[in-house]
Design a protein around this motif. Structure first.
Motif, short mmCIF file in Angstrom:
data_model
loop_
_atom_site.label_atom_id
_atom_site.label_comp_id
_atom_site.label_asym_id
_atom_site.label_seq_id
_atom_site.Cartn_x
_atom_site.Cartn_y
_atom_site.Cartn_z
N THR A 18 -33.57 -50.23 55.67
CA THR A 18 -32.86 -50.78 54.52
C THR A 18 -31.37 -50.49 54.56
O THR A 18 -30.69 -50.56 53.54
CB THR A 18 -33.44 -50.21 53.20
N GLY A 19 -30.84 -50.14 55.72
CA GLY A 19 -29.43 -49.82 55.83
C GLY A 19 -28.55 -51.06 55.96
O GLY A 19 -29.00 -52.19 55.74
N PRO A 20 -27.29 -50.88 56.32
CA PRO A 20 -26.34 -52.00 56.39
C PRO A 20 -26.79 -53.11 57.34
O PRO A 20 -26.64 -54.30 57.03
CB PRO A 20 -25.05 -51.34 56.90
N TRP A 21 -27.31 -52.76 58.51
CA TRP A 21 -27.75 -53.77 59.48
C TRP A 21 -28.92 -54.56 58.93
O TRP A 21 -28.99 -55.79 59.07
CB TRP A 21 -28.10 -53.08 60.79
N GLY A 58 -33.48 -45.06 58.53
CA GLY A 58 -32.03 -45.01 58.41
C GLY A 58 -31.32 -45.48 59.63
O GLY A 58 -31.54 -44.97 60.70
N ASP A 59 -30.46 -46.51 59.51
CA ASP A 59 -29.63 -46.89 60.64
C ASP A 59 -28.20 -46.44 60.44
O ASP A 59 -27.35 -46.73 61.26
CB ASP A 59 -29.71 -48.40 60.91
N GLY A 60 -27.93 -45.72 59.38
CA GLY A 60 -26.58 -45.24 59.22
C GLY A 60 -26.51 -44.02 58.35
O GLY A 60 -25.47 -43.70 57.80
N GLY A 61 -27.61 -43.34 58.14
CA GLY A 61 -27.63 -42.20 57.24
C GLY A 61 -27.73 -42.66 55.80
O GLY A 61 -27.85 -41.85 54.89
N SER A 62 -27.71 -43.98 55.58
CA SER A 62 -27.79 -44.51 54.23
C SER A 62 -28.96 -45.46 54.10
O SER A 62 -29.04 -46.25 53.18
CB SER A 62 -26.49 -45.24 53.88
N ASP A 63 -29.85 -45.42 55.06
CA ASP A 63 -31.02 -46.28 55.03
C ASP A 63 -32.06 -45.70 54.10
O ASP A 63 -32.09 -44.51 53.84
CB ASP A 63 -31.62 -46.40 56.42
N GLY A 64 -32.98 -46.51 53.64
CA GLY A 64 -33.93 -45.99 52.70
C GLY A 64 -35.25 -46.67 52.74
O GLY A 64 -35.58 -47.34 53.68
N ARG A 72 -13.36 -48.78 59.15
CA ARG A 72 -14.08 -48.50 57.90
C ARG A 72 -15.48 -49.12 57.94
O ARG A 72 -16.04 -49.49 56.93
CB ARG A 72 -13.30 -49.07 56.71
N SER A 73 -16.05 -49.22 59.11
CA SER A 73 -17.36 -49.83 59.26
C SER A 73 -18.44 -48.98 58.60
O SER A 73 -18.43 -47.75 58.72
CB SER A 73 -17.71 -50.01 60.74
N PRO A 74 -19.42 -49.62 57.92
CA PRO A 74 -20.52 -48.85 57.35
C PRO A 74 -21.39 -48.21 58.42
O PRO A 74 -22.12 -47.25 58.14
CB PRO A 74 -21.30 -49.90 56.56
N TYR A 75 -21.32 -48.71 59.65
CA TYR A 75 -22.13 -48.14 60.72
C TYR A 75 -21.58 -46.81 61.23
O TYR A 75 -22.23 -46.13 62.01
CB TYR A 75 -22.26 -49.15 61.86
N ALA A 76 -20.37 -46.46 60.79
CA ALA A 76 -19.78 -45.20 61.22
C ALA A 76 -20.54 -43.99 60.68
O ALA A 76 -20.38 -42.88 61.18
CB ALA A 76 -18.31 -45.12 60.80
N ASP A 77 -21.37 -44.20 59.65
CA ASP A 77 -22.16 -43.10 59.10
C ASP A 77 -23.47 -42.88 59.85
O ASP A 77 -24.27 -42.05 59.44
CB ASP A 77 -22.49 -43.39 57.62
N SER A 78 -23.69 -43.62 60.93
CA SER A 78 -24.95 -43.54 61.67
C SER A 78 -25.00 -42.30 62.55
O SER A 78 -24.26 -42.20 63.53
CB SER A 78 -25.09 -44.80 62.54
N PRO A 79 -25.87 -41.33 62.25
CA PRO A 79 -25.92 -40.11 63.06
C PRO A 79 -26.26 -40.36 64.52
O PRO A 79 -25.70 -39.73 65.41
CB PRO A 79 -27.00 -39.27 62.36
N TRP A 80 -27.19 -41.28 64.79
CA TRP A 80 -27.59 -41.49 66.19
C TRP A 80 -26.47 -42.11 67.00
O TRP A 80 -26.28 -41.77 68.17
CB TRP A 80 -28.88 -42.32 66.28
N ARG A 81 -25.67 -42.99 66.38
CA ARG A 81 -24.54 -43.58 67.10
C ARG A 81 -23.48 -42.52 67.41
O ARG A 81 -22.89 -42.52 68.49
CB ARG A 81 -23.93 -44.73 66.29
N ARG A 82 -23.23 -41.67 66.44
CA ARG A 82 -22.24 -40.61 66.67
C ARG A 82 -22.70 -39.68 67.79
O ARG A 82 -21.89 -39.23 68.61
CB ARG A 82 -21.99 -39.83 65.39
N GLU A 83 -23.99 -39.38 67.82
CA GLU A 83 -24.52 -38.47 68.84
C GLU A 83 -24.54 -39.12 70.22
O GLU A 83 -24.15 -38.52 71.22
CB GLU A 83 -25.93 -38.02 68.48
#
Length: 321
Positions: free
Chosen positions: A11-14, A62-68, A180-191
């Motif tokens: 349910t995240g941004p994507w 979660g695809d961005g830490g904000s998924d639900g 300012r992309s909403p995907y920047a909050d994605s833990p897996w992408r950052r890792e």
């Protein structure tokens, strides 16, 4: 089947920008429900698209830490959603996606997965094996293989042949200054960085044109800049430069081929992601109805994971290949 009942996990941004609108708008699909981890997020997404929210029965989202996730269904919510679905679309982190996709396949659901399938070879192989055992259709949403223009371009260049070399660059500014992309909050992408997030895009075009990869060289510099050199079954060597941390004004993506017929450049302007995802749904419908695997199925997704994992291993060991 007259209409395919498709569930959405994530349910995240994507999911909100791409998957849900495409599923809801498709004329040959029934949107059977939304599942995630946070009930309020799934309830909002389901309500926006006229379907039902489900909760419980899964291990994460979660695809961005904000998924639900979900609104109805209790502890068996995921199983309840699978029971009323013919297929499942995934908008989840890869290593959450993989075990849930294997579970969905075991329940008899066709799979419409995001890239990468997983970030470990065992995880990706488990999904591929589960889909094969269950006899379900599968598809991995590699955007270039479904976008108008780029999909045809890949097929045309594969048919032309005679290529001498290729070079790709996928430089995102997700963690660059000013993004300012909403995907920047994605833990897996950052890792995992650009290798795993945008690497599949480059590989999804290079492999069908030049052949499978037989050799990998990988070097990484900080912040998150990976250089790949790939040897293909055709004997051609290609290169790819990948990052999610490019400066905003230096970001961009492209692929250039050079060979005996001249130069070919990947078309720009791929189109709206929701429309492209609708084309992927069409492809899944065809695979499900005919029983003929799509070229971008979960076995192809497994192969991408194997190549990326080999590159990651070389980087971790500090060897070039």
């Amino acid at each position: 089947m007259s209409q395919l009942r498709i569930a959405l996990l994530g349910t995240g941004p994507w999911a909100g920008r791409t998957h849900a609108p495409a599923i809801a708008a498709h004329p040959d699909v029934v949107f059977s429900g939304v599942w995630g981890r946070r009930p309020e997020a799934a309830a909002a997404l389901a309500a926006a698209h006229g379907t039902t929210a489900y909760a419980g029965g899964g291990e994460g989202d979660g695809d961005g830490g904000s998924d639900g996730a979900g609104g109805a269904g209790g502890l068996d919510g995921l199983d309840a959603l699978l029971a009323v679905s013919d297929a499942v679309a995934f908008a989840l982190p890869p290593d959450v996606q993989a075990p849930l996709a294997a579970r969905a396949a075991a329940a008899g659901c066709h799979l419409l997965m995001d890239k990468p399938v997983a970030t470990t070879v065992p995880g990706a192989r488990a999904v591929a094996d589960a889909a094969e055992r269950a006899g379900v259709a599968s598809l991995v949403f590699c955007t270039l293989r479904f976008a108008p223009g780029t999909a045809e371009w890949v097929e045309e260049q594969a048919a032309v042949g005679g290529w001498f070399t290729a070079r790709a660059h996928w430089l995102g500014a997700l963690y660059g200054s000013g993004d300012r992309s909403p995907y920047a909050d994605s833990p897996w992408r950052r890792e995992k960085g650009g290798l795993w997030d945008v690497g599949p895009h480059a590989l999804s075009a290079l492999l069908p044109i030049l052949g499978d990869v037989t050799g990998v060289t990988a070097v990484r510099s900080e912040p998150d800049l990976t250089h790949l050199v790939l040897t293909h079954t055709s004997g051609v060597t290609s290169s790819a430069v990948l990052s999610l941390s490019a400066p905003e004004k230096g970001a961009g993506a492209g692929l250039e081929l050079r060979g005996e017929h001249g130069t070919a450049v990947l078309p720009e302007g791929w189109g709206d992601p929701a429309d492209i995802f609708g084309t992927a749904i069409d492809a899944l419908l065809t695979a499900a109805r005919t029983g003929r695997p799509h070229a971008c199925d979960v076995r192809f997704g497994l192969r991408l994971t194997e190549i990326l994992a080999e590159a990651e291993g070389l980087i971790a060991r500090g060897t070039a290949g």
